[in-house]
Design a protein around this motif. Structure first.
Motif, short mmCIF file in Angstrom:
data_model
loop_
_atom_site.label_atom_id
_atom_site.label_comp_id
_atom_site.label_asym_id
_atom_site.label_seq_id
_atom_site.Cartn_x
_atom_site.Cartn_y
_atom_site.Cartn_z
N ILE A 83 22.72 29.28 18.97
CA ILE A 83 21.78 30.31 19.41
C ILE A 83 21.89 31.50 18.46
CG2 ILE A 83 21.06 31.77 21.35
CD1 ILE A 83 21.11 28.84 22.15
N PRO A 84 20.90 31.71 17.59
CA PRO A 84 20.96 32.88 16.70
C PRO A 84 20.97 34.18 17.50
CG PRO A 84 19.25 31.34 16.01
CD PRO A 84 19.71 30.91 17.37
N GLU A 85 21.89 35.07 17.14
CA GLU A 85 21.99 36.37 17.82
C GLU A 85 21.54 37.50 16.90
OE1 GLU A 85 25.57 35.77 20.99
OE2 GLU A 85 26.15 36.40 18.98
N THR A 86 22.11 37.53 15.70
CA THR A 86 21.76 38.53 14.70
C THR A 86 21.65 37.78 13.37
OG1 THR A 86 24.03 39.02 14.01
CG2 THR A 86 23.19 40.23 15.94
N PRO A 87 21.25 38.45 12.29
CA PRO A 87 21.18 37.76 11.01
C PRO A 87 22.52 37.16 10.55
CG PRO A 87 19.94 39.79 10.89
CD PRO A 87 20.66 39.79 12.22
N THR A 88 23.65 37.69 11.05
CA THR A 88 24.95 37.18 10.62
C THR A 88 25.75 36.53 11.75
OG1 THR A 88 25.96 39.34 11.02
CG2 THR A 88 25.17 38.89 8.77
N SER A 89 25.23 36.48 12.95
CA SER A 89 25.97 35.95 14.08
C SER A 89 25.17 34.89 14.83
CB SER A 89 26.33 37.09 15.04
OG SER A 89 27.01 36.60 16.16
N THR A 90 25.78 33.72 15.01
CA THR A 90 25.15 32.63 15.75
C THR A 90 26.12 32.17 16.83
OG1 THR A 90 23.90 31.91 13.82
CG2 THR A 90 24.19 30.30 15.58
N GLU A 91 25.67 32.23 18.08
CA GLU A 91 26.50 31.80 19.21
C GLU A 91 26.58 30.27 19.22
OE1 GLU A 91 26.83 32.09 24.08
OE2 GLU A 91 24.97 32.72 23.10
N VAL A 92 27.75 29.74 19.60
CA VAL A 92 27.96 28.31 19.77
C VAL A 92 28.16 28.04 21.25
CG1 VAL A 92 29.39 26.31 19.17
CG2 VAL A 92 29.07 28.15 17.50
N ARG A 93 27.34 27.15 21.79
CA ARG A 93 27.45 26.75 23.20
C ARG A 93 27.65 25.25 23.29
NH1 ARG A 93 22.38 29.73 26.18
NH2 ARG A 93 22.93 31.88 25.60
N CYS A 94 28.24 24.81 24.39
CA CYS A 94 28.33 23.39 24.67
C CYS A 94 26.93 22.89 25.00
CB CYS A 94 29.26 23.15 25.87
SG CYS A 94 29.28 21.44 26.44
N ALA A 95 26.48 21.86 24.31
CA ALA A 95 25.13 21.35 24.52
C ALA A 95 24.99 20.61 25.86
CB ALA A 95 24.73 20.41 23.38
N ARG A 96 26.10 20.25 26.47
CA ARG A 96 26.05 19.50 27.73
C ARG A 96 25.95 20.42 28.95
NH1 ARG A 96 30.64 16.06 30.38
NH2 ARG A 96 29.44 14.86 31.88
N CYS A 97 26.66 21.59 28.90
CA CYS A 97 26.65 22.47 30.08
C CYS A 97 26.23 23.91 29.78
CB CYS A 97 28.01 22.45 30.78
SG CYS A 97 29.34 23.28 29.87
N GLY A 98 26.02 24.24 28.51
CA GLY A 98 25.57 25.58 28.16
C GLY A 98 26.67 26.62 28.13
N HIS A 100 29.56 29.05 26.83
CA HIS A 100 29.84 29.78 25.59
C HIS A 100 31.18 29.30 25.02
CE1 HIS A 100 30.15 33.15 22.80
NE2 HIS A 100 31.38 33.32 23.21
N LEU A 101 31.17 28.96 23.73
CA LEU A 101 32.38 28.50 23.05
C LEU A 101 32.89 29.52 22.04
CD1 LEU A 101 31.15 24.85 22.34
CD2 LEU A 101 32.60 25.62 24.25
N GLY A 102 31.98 30.17 21.33
CA GLY A 102 32.35 31.11 20.28
C GLY A 102 31.17 31.35 19.38
N HIS A 103 31.44 31.47 18.07
CA HIS A 103 30.39 31.74 17.09
C HIS A 103 30.62 30.92 15.83
CE1 HIS A 103 30.09 35.25 19.71
NE2 HIS A 103 28.83 35.27 19.36
N VAL A 104 29.56 30.72 15.07
CA VAL A 104 29.69 30.04 13.78
C VAL A 104 29.24 31.00 12.69
CG1 VAL A 104 27.39 28.92 13.90
CG2 VAL A 104 29.17 27.95 12.43
#
Length: 132
Positions: A83-98, A100-104
């Motif tokens: 999930i893009p948040e800002t130009p430099t930050s993308t959230e990482v979520r579990c695709a099965r339950c949604g 929040h895991l962290g960021h890439v």
């Protein structure tokens, strides 16, 4: 987005510890350098602590010295949702339950095959050691 595993908020609260709930369901971040898996070298598979979906393998974990477990690639590209948040930050979520895991992050210059750093909260993961 609809997920394969969906539960009412009250059920998530009952099934997760307050710390797990804060990170997994409210997108909090655990403190750096205190997570259970920050320095773990155990061979195995890391799964979502909320739903058990397999997310990362230990052979893609690397030392980034950022304070959280770092991986350069998910176990399966469909295992995580980005999930893009800002130009430099993308959230990482579990695709099965949604959850929040962290960021890439990309382009940081780590010597990894993907030039990506999946910076993941230990508390959002559960490690299943490989059977020998």
């Amino acid at each position: 987005m609809a997920y394969d595993v969906e539960k009412p908020d009250e059920q998530w609260r009952a099934e997760l510890t307050p710390g797990e709930y804060a990170v997994l369901r409210q997108a909090a971040t655990e403190a750096p350098f205190v997570g259970e898996y920050t320095n773990t070298k155990t061979v195995g598979t890391y799964s979502c602590r909320a739903c058990g979906a397999e997310l990362f393998r230990s052979d893609t974990k690397f030392e980034s010295h950022c304070g959280w477990p770092s991986f350069y690639d998910p176990k399966d590209t469909d295992a995580v949702e980005l999930i893009p948040e800002t130009p430099t930050s993308t959230e990482v979520r579990c695709a099965r339950c949604g959850s929040h895991l962290g960021h890439v992050f990309e382009g940081e210059g780590y010597p990894t095959p993907t030039d990506q750093r999946y910076c993941i909260n230990s508390i959002s993961l559960r490690l299943e050691p490989e059977k020998s």
